[in-house]
Design a protein around this motif. Structure first.
Motif, PDB file in Angstrom:
ATOM      1  N   THR A 130       0.775   5.617  -0.019  1.00 38.09           N
ATOM      2  CA  THR A 130      -0.040   6.785   0.318  1.00 38.09           C
ATOM      3  C   THR A 130       0.644   8.037  -0.216  1.00 38.09           C
ATOM      4  O   THR A 130       1.865   8.199  -0.053  1.00 38.09           O
ATOM      5  N   LYS A 151      -4.709   6.658  -1.383  1.00 38.32           N
ATOM      6  CA  LYS A 151      -3.972   5.405  -1.312  1.00 38.32           C
ATOM      7  C   LYS A 151      -4.173   4.560  -2.563  1.00 38.32           C
ATOM      8  O   LYS A 151      -5.222   4.614  -3.201  1.00 38.32           O
ATOM      9  N   ILE A 205       0.843  -1.198   0.000  1.00 40.66           N
ATOM     10  CA  ILE A 205       0.000   0.000   0.000  1.00 40.66           C
ATOM     11  C   ILE A 205       0.877   1.245   0.000  1.00 40.66           C
ATOM     12  O   ILE A 205       1.824   1.349   0.794  1.00 40.66           O
ATOM     13  N   SER A 218       1.767  11.291   0.384  1.00 44.66           N
ATOM     14  CA  SER A 218       2.008  12.131   1.554  1.00 44.66           C
ATOM     15  C   SER A 218       2.296  13.574   1.179  1.00 44.66           C
ATOM     16  O   SER A 218       2.616  14.390   2.049  1.00 44.66           O
TER      17      SER A 218
END
Length: 200
Positions: free
Chosen positions: A92, A138, A90, A94
């Motif tokens: 993400t 995500k 996974i 940021s």
């Protein structure tokens, strides 16, 4: 003699009057052609063409690819059974702006001593698909590996050196991000099946 002078005077007066009546007619004929020329050059064509090219161009070019400076990653286990292990890689976003992601990640197991044997195999389901990750958004890629020794791997003890992290390169990029790996050794020479990223 007097009659001749009067006749000449009348002729001069008639010619002056005739010339005077022609001059305004000529002037009146000139004015419409000037006004028709100015009305035949519409300036509305150019401004109407400019705005459409300005609006769509800027929006599409600003979104860049997600790279290792903006992505944070983790590997989460999802299932296990009969020596098979499943998980999800996974990532993400940021960062503070959206970024695009499309394709497969590189994935190299590592530990404190360096690289650990890894044989990455791409799976077609799900395949590559363009997506835009908003800040905090995500995406995930499915992982599958096994923990049963194969070939000449030892049956007692770890089948392969135990990884502590993975070096993962986002699609179409060259710089990797580091991802913790806490799921033990990967057998079959480090064989890992990986799918393309999909929205998570």
């Amino acid at each position: 003699m007097t009659r001749r002078l009067i006749a000449c005077g009348l002729l001069v007066l008639a010619s002056v009057t005739a010339c005077g009546t022609r001059t305004p007619e000529n002037a009146a004929q000139t004015l419409p052609t000037a006004s028709s020329t100015s009305s035949s050059t519409p300036s509305s064509t150019d401004p109407s063409a400019a705005p459409p090219s300005d609006n769509p161009g800027a929006a599409g070019q600003d979104v860049k690819r997600c790279d290792s400076t903006t992505l944070k990653g983790e590997v989460a286990p999802t299932d296990a059974g009969a020596g098979n292990r499943y998980g999800r890689f996974i990532v993400t976003n940021s960062g503070t702006v959206p970024c695009t992601l499309n394709g497969y990640s590189g994935f190299q197991l590592e530990n404190a001593s360096g690289v650990v044997p890894t044989k990455l195999e791409r799976k077609a389901d799900p395949g590559p698909s363009q997506m835009t990750l908003a800040p905090g958004g995500k995406a995930a890629a499915n992982l599958h590996w096994n923990v049963v020794p194969a070939g000449g791997e030892p049956v007692e003890g770890p089948c392969q050196p135990e990884p502590s992290k993975a070096s993962a390169i986002p699609p179409n990029e060259t710089a990797p991000l580091s991802v913790p790996w806490t799921l033990g050794p990967v057998c079959s020479g480090g064989r890992i099946e990986i799918s393309a990223f999909y929205a998570a």
